[in-house]
Write a protein that holds these residues in place. Structure first.
Motif, PDB file in Angstrom:
ATOM      1  N   UNK A 173       0.812  -1.218   0.000  1.00  0.00           N
ATOM      2  CA  UNK A 173       0.000   0.000   0.000  1.00  0.00           C
ATOM      3  C   UNK A 173       0.842   1.262   0.000  1.00  0.00           C
ATOM      4  N   UNK A 174       1.942   1.268   0.770  1.00  0.00           N
ATOM      5  CA  UNK A 174       2.695   2.504   0.957  1.00  0.00           C
ATOM      6  C   UNK A 174       4.120   2.189   1.407  1.00  0.00           C
ATOM      7  N   UNK A 175       5.065   2.987   0.911  1.00  0.00           N
ATOM      8  CA  UNK A 175       6.445   2.870   1.384  1.00  0.00           C
ATOM      9  C   UNK A 175       6.683   3.951   2.417  1.00  0.00           C
ATOM     10  N   UNK A 176       7.224   3.563   3.576  1.00  0.00           N
ATOM     11  CA  UNK A 176       7.361   4.463   4.717  1.00  0.00           C
ATOM     12  C   UNK A 176       8.815   4.870   4.915  1.00  0.00           C
ATOM     13  N   UNK A 177       9.006   5.938   5.668  1.00  0.00           N
ATOM     14  CA  UNK A 177      10.352   6.401   6.003  1.00  0.00           C
ATOM     15  C   UNK A 177      10.911   5.558   7.142  1.00  0.00           C
ATOM     16  N   UNK A 178      12.087   4.939   6.970  1.00  0.00           N
ATOM     17  CA  UNK A 178      12.673   4.154   8.075  1.00  0.00           C
ATOM     18  C   UNK A 178      13.067   5.062   9.233  1.00  0.00           C
ATOM     19  N   UNK A 179      12.527   4.804  10.412  1.00  0.00           N
ATOM     20  CA  UNK A 179      12.808   5.642  11.581  1.00  0.00           C
ATOM     21  C   UNK A 179      13.145   4.838  12.830  1.00  0.00           C
ATOM     22  N   UNK A 180      12.526   3.673  12.995  1.00  0.00           N
ATOM     23  CA  UNK A 180      12.738   2.880  14.207  1.00  0.00           C
ATOM     24  C   UNK A 180      14.122   2.231  14.154  1.00  0.00           C
ATOM     25  N   UNK A 181      14.940   2.400  15.192  1.00  0.00           N
ATOM     26  CA  UNK A 181      16.283   1.804  15.180  1.00  0.00           C
ATOM     27  C   UNK A 181      16.220   0.277  15.123  1.00  0.00           C
ATOM     28  N   UNK A 182      17.101  -0.298  14.310  1.00  0.00           N
ATOM     29  CA  UNK A 182      17.259  -1.748  14.280  1.00  0.00           C
ATOM     30  C   UNK A 182      18.282  -2.127  15.342  1.00  0.00           C
ATOM     31  N   UNK A 183      17.869  -2.912  16.313  1.00  0.00           N
ATOM     32  CA  UNK A 183      18.781  -3.322  17.381  1.00  0.00           C
ATOM     33  C   UNK A 183      19.632  -4.475  16.872  1.00  0.00           C
ATOM     34  N   UNK A 184      20.918  -4.194  16.651  1.00  0.00           N
ATOM     35  CA  UNK A 184      21.846  -5.229  16.190  1.00  0.00           C
ATOM     36  C   UNK A 184      22.572  -5.897  17.350  1.00  0.00           C
ATOM     37  N   UNK A 185      22.521  -5.254  18.532  1.00  0.00           N
ATOM     38  CA  UNK A 185      23.201  -5.706  19.754  1.00  0.00           C
ATOM     39  C   UNK A 185      24.721  -5.559  19.668  1.00  0.00           C
ATOM     40  N   UNK A 186      25.180  -4.837  18.644  1.00  0.00           N
ATOM     41  CA  UNK A 186      26.583  -4.423  18.564  1.00  0.00           C
ATOM     42  C   UNK A 186      26.608  -2.972  19.041  1.00  0.00           C
TER      43      UNK A 186
END
Length: 582
Positions: free
Chosen positions: A209-222
């Motif tokens: 439906x829609x492409x969103x702006x990436x905002x939420x941090x991806x927790x890599x644990x590094x």
């Protein structure tokens, strides 16, 4: 498909590029087969000029001669999408390598192509629509269990418009080629749908439906990544670094610990030894989330540097197409490409054979646009059912001599959202991860307050400046205040930015622990210390460093963790330099 095959003949051969003359129409990116005896070698049309087509052949071209027959298939280079992809190892053309090895041994036979999926295996299908429902491409018709996931069976992505469900299979076991639904289009034509569909790899799947702006941090644990140079869910990053800087180890830890659903590794042209390391170790890596093998939620696309160069390009597109497929189900997918430099070198080689005008360092002039088109297929999307799915793309870059000014690195930096530059000096100093905190950057926000991070980075820069100054004037020519700043920067680097990849606790730090520990680090960086001399200051920070290293190995919020935290807080308040009781 056989009635659509048109014939041509070879009129020129240059390495893995073949020029073929044809009589009927041929389209760009069409799949063709060059016939050599009993073998048919897969190729792709990369340029059409008049009645001649330039083909890049995905196999060794030995034996191809002028006059050899070419079969044009009228089909684009595509992959099979359906249940059974997870846990598999494919080459760039989606041939299952373990099954090829079973059939032909260690030396794979050229011109041999197997089905990517197991047509004999049965899957328990559970319908999620009913007769008379209206659906569109990408909508869910039902699901099957694939390891720990519910694998959605969707309306094929090439279906245009709205469709009425005329027939839907009941809940029981089916093979992936069995018809599980019949859909009627707006013109009244009925289409049969199975669990498997094909999709061209160079065309992005856009059934959302829609492409969103990436905002939420991806927790890599590094810690150094999550805190200083974060990546967003659905974002992009690159990891350039010289040989031996720890790219492979970092990829293993990111694959295991990043908070994503599915991991796809595209080994596009790396040295065979490094790829073998991935193939041997991944099946034995334990997924911390499921306590099962990590391969249960991993797909590996494998093309080594010893394989034909044209296959490197296909491996990149095959991987990102599979990632888009699982994103359409609402999963968060993590795609790691290693290394995009080898892919770019393959483009350079093919561009030279096409006699195109070269760009910088003989790379093709369209290098930047090709790299951009790959990273643009990352992103966070909202599906029509309201769920979200994402593809986060991380590309390893292998610049010659660690030179970040070379064209591939610079073209990549223009399109990615984060730059994790690996440093040979840090790697040689055994500082892992060897991501340079002074050179790396990110456009994304961390889950830690930005103002706190800015202060910590400022301390790092000041400490580095003092270190460079001390190399000239010596420690004795440095003011005590500057020396303490240097010690603070070294302390922050050694106890927070570095992690012990061989310590089960320290190898991965969740977001809560990172925030908690960073608050204690902040107290130390903000503290105005008053030491009698530089020896006392050095000894104090050495003792504090050892306390933190012990703390990093304690399980979060355990009794040992709380006890060690109390010892550290007492040390911060005191400024004494008594020996630590270890």
């Amino acid at each position: 498909m056989s009635e659509q095959i048109r014939l041509g003949e070879v009129v020129g051969v240059n390495g893995n590029m073949v020029v073929a003359r044809f009589d009927e129409k041929v389209m760009q990116n069409e799949v063709a087969y060059v016939v050599v005896g009993n073998e048919k070698l897969k190729a792709e049309v990369i340029r059409v000029r008049g009645d001649k087509a330039d083909l890049q052949v995905f196999e060794d071209t030995v034996g191809i001669r002028i006059g050899s027959k070419v079969e044009f298939t009228n089909a684009l280079l595509s992959v099979e999408l359906g249940p059974g992809l997870l846990g598999q190892i494919f080459d760039g053309l989606q041939n299952p390598l373990p099954r090829l090895a079973e059939k032909h041994g260690f030396f794979l036979k050229r011109g041999e192509y197997l089905e990517a999926l197991d047509y004999a295996k049965e899957w328990e299908f559970t319908p999620s629509v009913k007769v008379n429902d209206i659906v569109r491409s990408g909508d869910k018709l039902g699901e099957v269990d694939e390891f720990i996931f519910k694998h959605s069976i969707m309306v094929p992505f090439n279906f245009q418009g709205k469709f009425e469900v005329v027939e839907i299979a009941s809940k029981r076991n089916y093979k992936i080629k069995d018809v599980i639904a019949k859909l009627k289009d707006e013109e009244g034509k009925v289409h049969s749908v199975t669990m498997v569909q094909n999709w061209p790899v160079k065309i992005a799947i856009k059934a959302y439906a829609e492409k969103l702006q990436p905002e939420v941090p991806l927790v890599t644990k590094i810690r150094i990544i999550d805190t200083l140079v974060p990546v967003a869910v659905g974002g992009t990053f690159c990891t350039p670094g010289p040989f031996g800087a720890g790219k492979t180890v970092l990829q293993h830890l990111l694959s295991r610990h990043a908070e994503v659903d599915i991991v796809i590794i595209a080994a596009c042209g790396e040295r065979a030894g490094e790829v073998v390391e991935i193939l041997e170790e991944f099946p034995h890596l334990v997924d911390p989330r499921t306590k099962r093998t990590l391969m249960d939620r991993t797909i590996i696309i494998c093309n080594t540097s010893s394989m034909p160069v044209a296959a490197r390009e296909s491996s990149v597109y095959t991987a990102v197409t599979m990632a888009e497929y699982y994103r359409q189900m609402g999963f968060n997918v993590f795609l790691l490409a290693d290394s995009t430099s080898r892919w770019a070198q393959a483009m350079r080689e093919m561009s030279g054979r096409l006699e195109e005008i070269p760009g910088e360092e003989a790379f093709p002039a369209y290098l930047e646009s090709r790299i951009a088109s790959f990273y643009e297929r990352a992103g966070l999307v909202r599906l029509r059912n309201g769920k979200t799915g994402s593809i986060t793309i991380g590309g390893a870059v292998s610049p010659a001599g660690g030179n970040f000014e070379e064209p591939v690195t610079q073209a990549t930096l223009k399109v990615v959202g984060a730059f994790h530059g690996l440093s040979r000096d840090r790697a040689n100093a055994r500082r892992y991860p060897a991501v340079d905190p002074l050179e790396s950057w990110s456009k994304y926000k961390s889950f830690i307050d930005q103002n706190k991070i800015a202060k910590a980075i400022k301390t790092l820069h000041k400490g580095h400046s003092v270190e460079q100054m001390m190399k000239v004037v010596g420690e004795e020519g440095t003011a005590i205040e500057d020396f303490i700043t240097y010690l603070k920067g070294e302390f922050f680097d050694s106890v927070y930015l570095q992690q012990n990849a061989f310590d089960k606790t320290d190898e991965a730090t969740n977001a809560e622990r990172q925030s908690y520990v960073f608050n204690t680090i902040e107290k130390i960086l903000d503290n105005e210390f008053n030491f009698d001399g530089k020896d006392n200051a050095r000894r104090y920070f050495q003792q504090l460093r050892q306390m933190f290293i012990t703390w990093n190995s304690n399980e979060f919020m355990s009794s040992e963790f709380k006890k060690q935290e109390g010892i550290i807080n007492d040390k911060i308040k005191s400024e004494n330099v008594e020996e630590i009781k270890l």
